[in-house]
Scaffold this active site. Structure first.
Site, PDB file in Angstrom:
ATOM      1  N   TYR A  74      17.494  23.306   8.345  1.00  0.00           N
ATOM      2  CA  TYR A  74      18.616  23.091   9.269  1.00  0.00           C
ATOM      3  C   TYR A  74      18.168  22.262  10.471  1.00  0.00           C
ATOM      4  O   TYR A  74      18.817  21.278  10.860  1.00  0.00           O
ATOM      5  CB  TYR A  74      19.147  24.452   9.720  1.00  0.00           C
ATOM      6  CG  TYR A  74      20.417  24.413  10.553  1.00  0.00           C
ATOM      7  CD1 TYR A  74      21.658  24.308   9.936  1.00  0.00           C
ATOM      8  CD2 TYR A  74      20.376  24.497  11.945  1.00  0.00           C
ATOM      9  CE1 TYR A  74      22.830  24.289  10.687  1.00  0.00           C
ATOM     10  CE2 TYR A  74      21.529  24.473  12.703  1.00  0.00           C
ATOM     11  CZ  TYR A  74      22.765  24.377  12.070  1.00  0.00           C
ATOM     12  OH  TYR A  74      23.923  24.351  12.818  1.00  0.00           O
ATOM     13  N   SER A 115      23.909  19.985  16.489  1.00  0.00           N
ATOM     14  CA  SER A 115      23.638  21.352  16.949  1.00  0.00           C
ATOM     15  C   SER A 115      22.593  21.266  18.052  1.00  0.00           C
ATOM     16  O   SER A 115      21.856  20.273  18.136  1.00  0.00           O
ATOM     17  CB  SER A 115      23.069  22.167  15.778  1.00  0.00           C
ATOM     18  OG  SER A 115      22.507  23.384  16.229  1.00  0.00           O
TER      19      SER A 115
END
Ligand code: NAD
Length: 261
Positions: free
Chosen positions: A156, A143
């Protein structure tokens, strides 16, 4: 078709980006092992769609990416069914948005397990089979949050930064085996994972959901556009192709310029 005769496992491919990647690989002739949660009827529909439309074999394995034993089973069943494994796409991921002082410790554990440790277990069990073929591709879906942080996403961001480190180590260890390992770092793609965050961000920041979309999500991306699932699928196909044989240990962004800032 570039990938005829290859066997690919795509984790978390019952929704969003993983589903798009499975389709893109099948379109190039690769057999597919689907994985992820969802309604059995819908998963069966997806499995049939891939095999009927692209004339490939598509199977489904329900391994929970939070459970190392089930990941080992996914690898061993794939090897048993197809006789080989060529491509691992480590895509399954979950998100939870909250300030660190309010982040439930069990969410930390869950996100680290699914978004980071599952890739370790997939590679730990899968790499010997790729080496056996003398050819392999490992693609980790990280990401933009593997490269930069945002508030309220401690587990995350930590998991995705870790996934980039894992990518580089595996690239070095497998370099002489004709197996490459690369990471793709998408910006925001409008999938169920992001839809869920819109609500979480609105609550954490005490602003409206529309404000979250315009100012927080698209605010990060200079193009002011979401990334399309098909863009991530096409890059995955490219990384699996012969022209990417020299790309190894690379972190490739598709983020509308987010991390150029
Ligand atoms: P999604 O919620 O649409 O899909 C997630 C997939 O993972 C689903 O198939 C789900 O069933 C599966 N999954 C979740 N927990 C699992 C578990 N324990 N075991 C097995 N499968 C599990 O999300 P998405 O947006 O398509 O995200 C896919 C990947 O892309 C994730 O790793 C995510 O972090 C990454 N990513 C997404 C975006 C985005 O904006 N959507 C941006 C950058 C990176």
């Amino acid at each position: 078709m570039k990938l005829q005769g290859k066997v690919a496992i795509v984790t978390g491919s019952t929704s969003g980006i993983g589903q798009g990647i499975a389709k893109a690989l099948a379109q190039q002739g690769s057999d597919i092992v689907l994985n992820g949660f969802g309604e059995p009827d819908k998963i069966e529909q997806e499995r049939r769609f891939l095999s009927d439309k692209y004339n490939v074999t598509a199977l489904y394995h329900p391994a929970d990416m939070g459970k190392p034993d089930e990941i080992a089973d996914l690898i061993s069943i794939t090897k048993k069914e197809f006789g080989k494994i060529d491509i691992l796409v480590n895509n399954a991921g979950v998100q939870y948005v909250a300030p660190i002082t309010e982040m439930p410790p069990e969410k930390w554990d869950q996100i680290i397990a699914i978004d980071l440790s599952s890739a370790f277990h997939m590679i730990h069990h899968g790499l010997p089979h790729l080496r056996e073929n003398g050819w392999g591709r490992i693609i980790n879906i990280a990401s933009a949050h593997g490269l930069v942080a945002s508030p309220f996403k401690a587990p995350y961001v930590a998991a995705k930064h870790g996934l980039l480190g894992l990518t580089k180590v595996v690239a070095l260890e497998a370099a002489r085996d004709n197996v490459t390992c690369n990471a793709i770092c998408p910006g925001y793609v409008r999938t169920p994972l992001v839809e869920g965050q819109i609500k979480g961000q609105a609550k954490a920041r005490n602003i409206s959901e529309e404000d979250v979309i315009q100012n927080i999500i698209l605010g990060a991306q200079p193009t002011k556009k979401f990334i399309e699932i098909e863009e991530v699928g096409a890059l995955t196909v490219f990384l699996c192709g012969d022209h990417a044989q020299g790309m190894n240990g690379q972190i490739i962004s598709i983020d509308g310029g987010w991390t150029a800032q």
